[in-house]
Every structure is written in C-alpha cells, then in structure tokens.
Design a protein around this motif. Structure first.
Motif, mmCIF file in Angstrom:
data_model
loop_
_atom_site.group_PDB
_atom_site.id
_atom_site.type_symbol
_atom_site.label_atom_id
_atom_site.label_comp_id
_atom_site.label_asym_id
_atom_site.label_seq_id
_atom_site.Cartn_x
_atom_site.Cartn_y
_atom_site.Cartn_z
ATOM 1 N N THR A 101 42.995 -35.970 17.327
ATOM 2 C CA THR A 101 44.418 -35.651 17.403
ATOM 3 C C THR A 101 45.014 -35.954 16.033
ATOM 4 O O THR A 101 44.775 -37.021 15.461
ATOM 5 N N VAL A 102 45.770 -34.995 15.503
ATOM 6 C CA VAL A 102 46.251 -35.107 14.125
ATOM 7 C C VAL A 102 47.332 -36.182 13.947
ATOM 8 O O VAL A 102 47.901 -36.684 14.921
ATOM 9 N N HIS A 103 47.589 -36.486 12.697
ATOM 10 C CA HIS A 103 48.545 -37.527 12.321
ATOM 11 C C HIS A 103 49.922 -37.297 12.955
ATOM 12 O O HIS A 103 50.437 -36.184 12.969
ATOM 13 N N GLY A 104 50.497 -38.361 13.517
ATOM 14 C CA GLY A 104 51.826 -38.293 14.101
ATOM 15 C C GLY A 104 51.836 -37.982 15.583
ATOM 16 O O GLY A 104 52.889 -37.963 16.212
ATOM 17 N N ASP A 105 50.673 -37.750 16.172
ATOM 18 C CA ASP A 105 50.588 -37.403 17.596
ATOM 19 C C ASP A 105 49.614 -38.362 18.290
ATOM 20 O O ASP A 105 48.510 -38.570 17.814
ATOM 21 N N LEU A 106 50.055 -38.916 19.413
ATOM 22 C CA LEU A 106 49.248 -39.920 20.120
ATOM 23 C C LEU A 106 48.636 -39.401 21.420
ATOM 24 O O LEU A 106 48.054 -40.168 22.168
ATOM 25 N N HIS A 107 48.762 -38.117 21.672
ATOM 26 C CA HIS A 107 48.256 -37.557 22.929
ATOM 27 C C HIS A 107 46.758 -37.297 22.854
ATOM 28 O O HIS A 107 46.251 -36.852 21.828
ATOM 29 N N ASP A 108 46.064 -37.564 23.946
ATOM 30 C CA ASP A 108 44.616 -37.344 23.911
ATOM 31 C C ASP A 108 44.017 -36.762 25.195
ATOM 32 O O ASP A 108 42.805 -36.575 25.277
ATOM 33 N N ILE A 109 44.845 -36.437 26.193
ATOM 34 C CA ILE A 109 44.288 -35.922 27.451
ATOM 35 C C ILE A 109 43.568 -34.596 27.217
ATOM 36 O O ILE A 109 42.416 -34.414 27.613
ATOM 37 N N VAL A 139 50.148 -32.174 20.634
ATOM 38 C CA VAL A 139 51.083 -31.730 21.670
ATOM 39 C C VAL A 139 52.501 -31.600 21.125
ATOM 40 O O VAL A 139 53.292 -30.775 21.568
ATOM 41 N N LEU A 140 52.826 -32.403 20.114
ATOM 42 C CA LEU A 140 54.161 -32.381 19.529
ATOM 43 C C LEU A 140 54.288 -31.262 18.492
ATOM 44 O O LEU A 140 53.316 -30.905 17.816
ATOM 45 N N THR A 141 55.497 -30.737 18.339
ATOM 46 C CA THR A 141 55.731 -29.661 17.372
ATOM 47 C C THR A 141 55.391 -30.101 15.953
ATOM 48 O O THR A 141 54.858 -29.326 15.155
ATOM 49 N N LEU A 142 55.652 -31.367 15.644
ATOM 50 C CA LEU A 142 55.374 -31.869 14.294
ATOM 51 C C LEU A 142 53.874 -31.856 13.987
ATOM 52 O O LEU A 142 53.453 -31.930 12.830
ATOM 53 N N ALA A 143 53.054 -31.748 15.036
ATOM 54 C CA ALA A 143 51.609 -31.719 14.833
ATOM 55 C C ALA A 143 51.171 -30.470 14.073
ATOM 56 O O ALA A 143 50.126 -30.470 13.413
ATOM 57 N N LEU A 144 51.982 -29.403 14.134
ATOM 58 C CA LEU A 144 51.616 -28.166 13.446
ATOM 59 C C LEU A 144 51.509 -28.375 11.937
ATOM 60 O O LEU A 144 50.574 -27.892 11.297
ATOM 61 N N GLU A 145 52.461 -29.103 11.375
ATOM 62 C CA GLU A 145 52.408 -29.375 9.934
ATOM 63 C C GLU A 145 51.221 -30.267 9.597
ATOM 64 O O GLU A 145 50.573 -30.103 8.566
ATOM 65 N N ALA A 146 50.951 -31.229 10.491
ATOM 66 C CA ALA A 146 49.810 -32.130 10.276
ATOM 67 C C ALA A 146 48.501 -31.341 10.322
ATOM 68 O O ALA A 146 47.559 -31.630 9.576
ATOM 69 N N MET A 147 48.439 -30.344 11.203
ATOM 70 C CA MET A 147 47.256 -29.497 11.277
ATOM 71 C C MET A 147 47.084 -28.699 9.978
ATOM 72 O O MET A 147 45.979 -28.568 9.453
ATOM 73 N N LYS A 148 48.202 -28.165 9.474
ATOM 74 C CA LYS A 148 48.133 -27.404 8.217
ATOM 75 C C LYS A 148 47.674 -28.311 7.073
ATOM 76 O O LYS A 148 46.849 -27.925 6.238
ATOM 77 N N ASP A 149 48.221 -29.507 7.038
ATOM 78 C CA ASP A 149 47.811 -30.464 6.009
ATOM 79 C C ASP A 149 46.310 -30.752 6.089
ATOM 80 O O ASP A 149 45.641 -30.901 5.067
ATOM 81 N N THR A 150 45.804 -30.823 7.321
ATOM 82 C CA THR A 150 44.378 -31.118 7.519
ATOM 83 C C THR A 150 43.506 -29.968 7.017
ATOM 84 O O THR A 150 42.496 -30.192 6.335
ATOM 85 N N VAL A 151 43.899 -28.750 7.355
ATOM 86 C CA VAL A 151 43.139 -27.587 6.879
ATOM 87 C C VAL A 151 43.203 -27.516 5.351
ATOM 88 O O VAL A 151 42.192 -27.253 4.686
#
Length: 212
Positions: A97-105, A150-162
């Motif tokens: 789970t990317v930075h800023g998001d704590l969801h893991d289900i 799960v959070l909208t902010l995760a999208l930017e974290a995903m882009k940063d990861t890529v």
C-alpha cells in the motif's frame, strides 16, 4: 462444456465440502501433471466467478477472503500430486500500500489469491514510500509490482512510485498493476501503470496473463 464445469461452479459458489470431495476423488486417480494443472486452472476460473459475483454486489469482503482461503486449501491438496512442482510457479510479485494510505484489506485479499495461484508474493506492507518499492524490486527482481490505495491521495503516491522505478532504471523490467477504489482508466494512464483493477480475482488473472 468442460468436464470440470461442476468444479468451477462449486468454487465460484464457495461450496467448500463439495470442492474438497471433488478434489479428493480426483487425487485418488493418480493424475498426470497435465491433468493436475488443468484442475488448478479450473479452480482459478472459479475464482474469476467469485470476482464477478462480488462485482454484482452479491458477495462481500468476507466472501472474498474465504474464497482466497478455499483456493489455497485446494492448491494444498493438488500440489503433492504434481511430479514437477515448478509447473505451478507463476512468477514474482512485489505488493504494498503506497505512502499516505493505511488500508490493507484489498491488498491482503489479492495477496492470498496470488499466492494460491502460484506466485511468490513479497508484501512490503502499508504506507510504504517510493524507496521501499524500489529497494524491494532491486532485491527480488519481480515480474510484477502491485500498488494498492483506497484514498484519493494515493494516486499521487502511486505516480511517484512509478516515477521512482523509472529513475532507478527498473520500470521496463516489470509490469505495474494498481488496485483500489480511486483508480480509474484515466488515473492508470496518468500514473503510468500497465493495468488497474478493483477486483482481486480479475487482478490475479491479469498477472497470470503477463507471465504466460
């Protein structure tokens, strides 16, 4: 119509006792590796059925978790019958789970299904920075990187990861799949991923197609 349609249906409808009865009878016939692999693939088809039912709203998260456990149980029964156990190995996946998001289900459901499907899965956990993904990819050299959020902010974290994988010279060596409610076709393109899904079973099916 396949002779294993009844097994696909039993897995898809989460009929544990029926699935185990079918598999026990099958194992008693001393099947070939090809036959075992056919039955394993049949079980995976049942998991896609589970995903479709979940998408329609007739199954819930608990059902998905149980389906992952059921598939793992089925694979445990079938594995000893394989003379060449390497035939079940599908590839390696690094997930987190990317930075800023704590969801893991969702991540955990995908992980259990991927493991049952024969993948080696390296789960780096939740709220993981770009460096954690980059370092794990360098360490294990996976075929696929899975990012969850799960959070909208995760999208930017995903882009940063890529972007981080690109900067490290690793992006061309892996497929990237993203999961989570905010991920759309447009977001996937913006982030630079190869695929996205909100359905764990469908996500595993995509990963299987990538590794042949």
């Amino acid at each position: 119509m396949s002779k294993w349609d009844h097994l696909t249906k039993a897995v898809g409808e989460l009929e544990e006792k029926k699935v185990m009865k079918i598999l026990d009878k099958f194992i008693s016939t001393n099947p070939t590796d090809k036959e075992v692999q056919e039955v394993i693939n049949t079980c995976h088809k049942g998991m896609v059925m589970v995903g479709d039912i979940f998408e329609k709203g007739d199954y819930f998260v608990g059902d998905l978790i149980f389906s992952g456990e059921l598939l793992a149980e089925a694979i445990d029964i079938l594995k000893p019958a394989l003379r060449n156990c390497d035939s079940i190995k599908k590839g390696k996946i690094v997930i987190g789970t990317v930075h800023g998001d704590l969801h893991d289900i969702g991540k955990n459901i995908f992980k259990s299904m991927a493991v049952a499907a024969g993948f080696e899965v390296y789960d780096i956990g939740i709220d993981q920075p770009v460096s954690a993904f980059v370092n794990k990819v360098k360490e294990v050299q996976p075929d696929i990187v899975g990012m969850s959020g799960v959070l909208t902010l995760a999208l930017e974290a995903m882009k940063d990861t890529v972007d981080g994988l690109k900067e490290a010279g690793l992006r061309d060596d892996v497929k990237v799949i993203m999961g989570g409610n905010p991920v759309t076709k447009e977001a996937c393109k913006y982030i630079g991923g190869d695929a996205y899904t909100t359905n764990a079973a469908e996500g595993v099916k995509m990963c299987q197609s990538w590794v042949g």
